[in-house]
Design an enzyme around this catalytic site. Structure first.
Site, PDB file in Angstrom:
ATOM      1  N   THR A 134      32.533  34.156  49.834  1.00 21.99           N
ATOM      2  CA  THR A 134      33.352  33.609  48.754  1.00 21.99           C
ATOM      3  C   THR A 134      34.745  34.151  48.931  1.00 21.99           C
ATOM      4  O   THR A 134      35.169  35.045  48.216  1.00 21.99           O
ATOM      5  CB  THR A 134      32.843  33.998  47.363  1.00 21.99           C
ATOM      6  OG1 THR A 134      31.489  33.660  47.274  1.00 21.99           O
ATOM      7  CG2 THR A 134      33.568  33.211  46.296  1.00 21.99           C
TER       8      THR A 134
ATOM      9  N   THR B   4      39.144  36.501  41.134  1.00 25.93           N
ATOM     10  CA  THR B   4      38.108  36.262  40.124  1.00 25.93           C
ATOM     11  C   THR B   4      37.531  37.622  39.720  1.00 25.93           C
ATOM     12  O   THR B   4      38.068  38.283  38.851  1.00 25.93           O
ATOM     13  CB  THR B   4      37.016  35.302  40.638  1.00 25.93           C
ATOM     14  OG1 THR B   4      36.552  35.742  41.920  1.00 25.93           O
ATOM     15  CG2 THR B   4      37.557  33.888  40.756  1.00 25.93           C
TER      16      THR B   4
ATOM     17  N   SER C 176      29.682  34.617  31.289  1.00 24.18           N
ATOM     18  CA  SER C 176      29.905  34.912  29.863  1.00 24.18           C
ATOM     19  C   SER C 176      31.380  34.962  29.515  1.00 24.18           C
ATOM     20  O   SER C 176      32.210  35.262  30.358  1.00 24.18           O
ATOM     21  CB  SER C 176      29.242  36.242  29.495  1.00 24.18           C
ATOM     22  OG  SER C 176      27.872  36.181  29.800  1.00 24.18           O
TER      23      SER C 176
ATOM     24  N   ASN D 223      27.481  40.570  37.931  1.00 21.19           N
ATOM     25  CA  ASN D 223      26.930  39.237  38.160  1.00 21.19           C
ATOM     26  C   ASN D 223      26.037  38.745  37.029  1.00 21.19           C
ATOM     27  O   ASN D 223      25.901  37.538  36.834  1.00 21.19           O
ATOM     28  CB  ASN D 223      26.187  39.206  39.493  1.00 21.19           C
ATOM     29  CG  ASN D 223      27.163  39.175  40.652  1.00 21.19           C
ATOM     30  OD1 ASN D 223      27.749  38.140  40.943  1.00 21.19           O
ATOM     31  ND2 ASN D 223      27.376  40.317  41.288  1.00 21.19           N
TER      32      ASN D 223
ATOM     33  N   GLU E  77      31.671  43.927  44.882  1.00 21.30           N
ATOM     34  CA  GLU E  77      31.339  44.130  43.469  1.00 21.30           C
ATOM     35  C   GLU E  77      30.510  45.406  43.282  1.00 21.30           C
ATOM     36  O   GLU E  77      29.392  45.504  43.758  1.00 21.30           O
ATOM     37  CB  GLU E  77      30.605  42.903  42.940  1.00 21.30           C
ATOM     38  CG  GLU E  77      31.531  41.703  42.840  1.00 21.30           C
ATOM     39  CD  GLU E  77      30.818  40.391  42.576  1.00 21.30           C
ATOM     40  OE1 GLU E  77      31.481  39.451  42.113  1.00 21.30           O
ATOM     41  OE2 GLU E  77      29.602  40.303  42.853  1.00 21.30           O
TER      42      GLU E  77
END
Length: 474
Positions: A259, A222, A474, A469, A346
């Site tokens: 996750t 992802t 979007s 994040n 991230e």
């Protein structure tokens, strides 16, 4: 001289003939040109609309993490009894490979570990239930995974989507529904467009290959910036036992688990209860010892599948040499994958190991380690390459663990920064600041109260984490 009635009629007849000729010419010469122009205009408008729609659901990939393994995706060994396939189903974004299928040989033993979230996704609940089913082990099995949509907090529709996807795979592969395990990762709270996944079942089945594990690793990403893989081999009795695993994970990472979607495959022959015991023992020091942002996911899955197709003798006694070496090797693969998840945190620019020693007990050691690893103040100081060891002191104090100021010591790498309740006499701000410029850091805390220890891994917290994040849906 005025025209006569007959002359007017003759003139009108000529004019009508000219109109007829013009009409014929218009139809023969002009109309096709106009129609072609209109068609081109319509095509252009359609293409523009299609491109605009695709743009809405197409996102540029994130830059590859600077902490990614330098050699790229590793060369993983073939695991006999496992085949992979991956396709683009358009689950959320156009043009992205987002569904993977793994087919497992008859007799495969399957073990797992899952998120402890109270809002577990439908697929997690389904996997947990299926692992409790003892029948059908002599039949084949499969794992089907999609990215882009977590199918979490979707109520009855979520369970129906799981049934549709797993049912489609079971029918296509001719295996029991109870032997098809599914996972989903992505946005929470949106119905899973399961018909897009089931529509690819034929394509997936036709594409199954023993050499497609990297494609599978890419399909489950992802916000990940690189696919994650790890492998190990063990000398068994009579043959080699091979292990290969893939994982996804980048954010919403904190025990238990994170996750993360993790799939580890081995050709070892081992009973399911023994495999489950090993997996449960190893998850604590691997996937439950990492954190990126302290957020526990709805969708975490670790599945370990043993196909039993190695030439090595079966593992029947967990006290045997082969069993012990197999457990160590499996744990090594799991830790490698777990640390790759942190390296892909991230926005991460620093890989950080937190070592806590001298705690009164194991739970205190864990509390302190996680308090440091999850502290935004500690993590932002690391991002700014600021040797602010006072923030480590703060994290120890808030952890709830037993601590004594005068017994506490703090090290960054080999540098002693604080000890005996005060800044170390040999402290050098210049040396500490220089150490913080490294991509990989070790922060050590000794509580001086006992013998318990804990090591966890985390990363820094940068503005890029906010950017990723804030724009996720979007």
């Amino acid at each position: 001289m005025a025209r006569t009635k007959d002359e007017w009629k003759a003139e009108a007849k000529k004019l009508k003939a000219r109109v007829r000729k013009l009409r014929v010419r218009l139809e023969a010469e002009v109309a096709p040109v106009v129609e072609e122009a209109l068609a081109k205009a319509a095509d252009a408008v359609g293409d523009a609309a299609h491109a605009a729609a695709a743009t809405v659901r197409r996102k540029a990939p994130n830059p590859v993490s600077p902490l990614a393994p330098k050699g790229g995706f590793p060369k993983l060994p073939r695991i006999r009894g496992v085949e992979f396939a991956a396709v683009a189903a358009g689950v959320r974004y156009a043009g992205r490979t987002d569904v993977m299928l793994a087919r497992l040989a008859p007799g495969t033993a399957i073990a797992g570990a899952f998120t402890t979230s109270a809002t577990r996704a439908a697929c997690v609940l389904d996997c947990e239930a299926k692992l409790r089913v003892k029948e059908g082990g002599d039949r084949g099995a499969a794992i089907i995974v999609n990215s882009g949509n977590a199918n979490a907090f979707t109520g009855k529709l979520g369970a129906e989507a799981v049934d549709a996807v797993t049912g489609g795979v079971a029918k296509a592969l001719g295996i029991p529904l109870t032997r098809v395990f599914s996972s989903s990762t992505g946005v929470i709270g949106e119905p899973l467009p399961h018909e897009r996944i089931t529509a690819t079942t034929g394509e997936l089945t036709a594409a199954l290959s023993a050499d497609a594990i990297e494609l599978a690793a890419r399909a489950i990403m992802t916000t990940d910036t690189f696919p994650k893989g790890a492998a190990a081999e063990v000398a068994g009795e009579g043959g080699t036992i091979r292990i290969a695993g893939i994982a996804k994970g980048s954010g919403m990472i904190a025990p238990d688990m994170a996750t993360m979607l993790v799939y580890v495959f081995t050709d070892a022959t081992i009973p399911q209860p023994a495999l489950q015991k090993i997996v449960s023992r190893q998850v604590g020091d691997t996937f439950n010892a990492i954190t990126v942002d302290s957020d526990t996911s709805t969708s975490d899955v670790l599945i370990v599948a043993a196909t039993g197709m190695s030439e090595a003798e079966p593992i029947t006694d967990l006290r045997s040499r082969v069993a012990r070496e197999f457990e160590v090797a499996l744990g090594r693969v799991m830790l490698d994958l777990a640390q790759q998840v942190v390296r892909d945190g991230e926005g991460a620019t620093k890989f950080v190991e937190i070592r806590v020693t001298g705690a009164a007990d194991a739970s205190d050691a864990h509390r302190v380690a996680m308090a440091i690893a999850n502290s935004p103040l500690v993590k932002t100081a690391i991002a700014g390459e600021d040797a602010n060891w006072g923030r480590v002191v703060m994290a120890v104090g808030k952890s709830g663990a037993k601590a004594d100021r005068d017994r506490l010591s703090i090290r960054f790498g080999e540098l002693v920064l604080a000890e005996n309740g005060w800044r170390s006499p040999g402290y050098s701000e210049e040396a500490a600041s220089a150490y913080m410029k490294n991509d990989e850091l070790v922060l050590s805390v000794d509580l001086g109260l006992g013998k318990a220890a804990r090591t966890v891994w985390t990363c820094d917290l940068t503005h890029r984490y906010i950017d990723i994040n804030a724009d996720y849906r979007s």
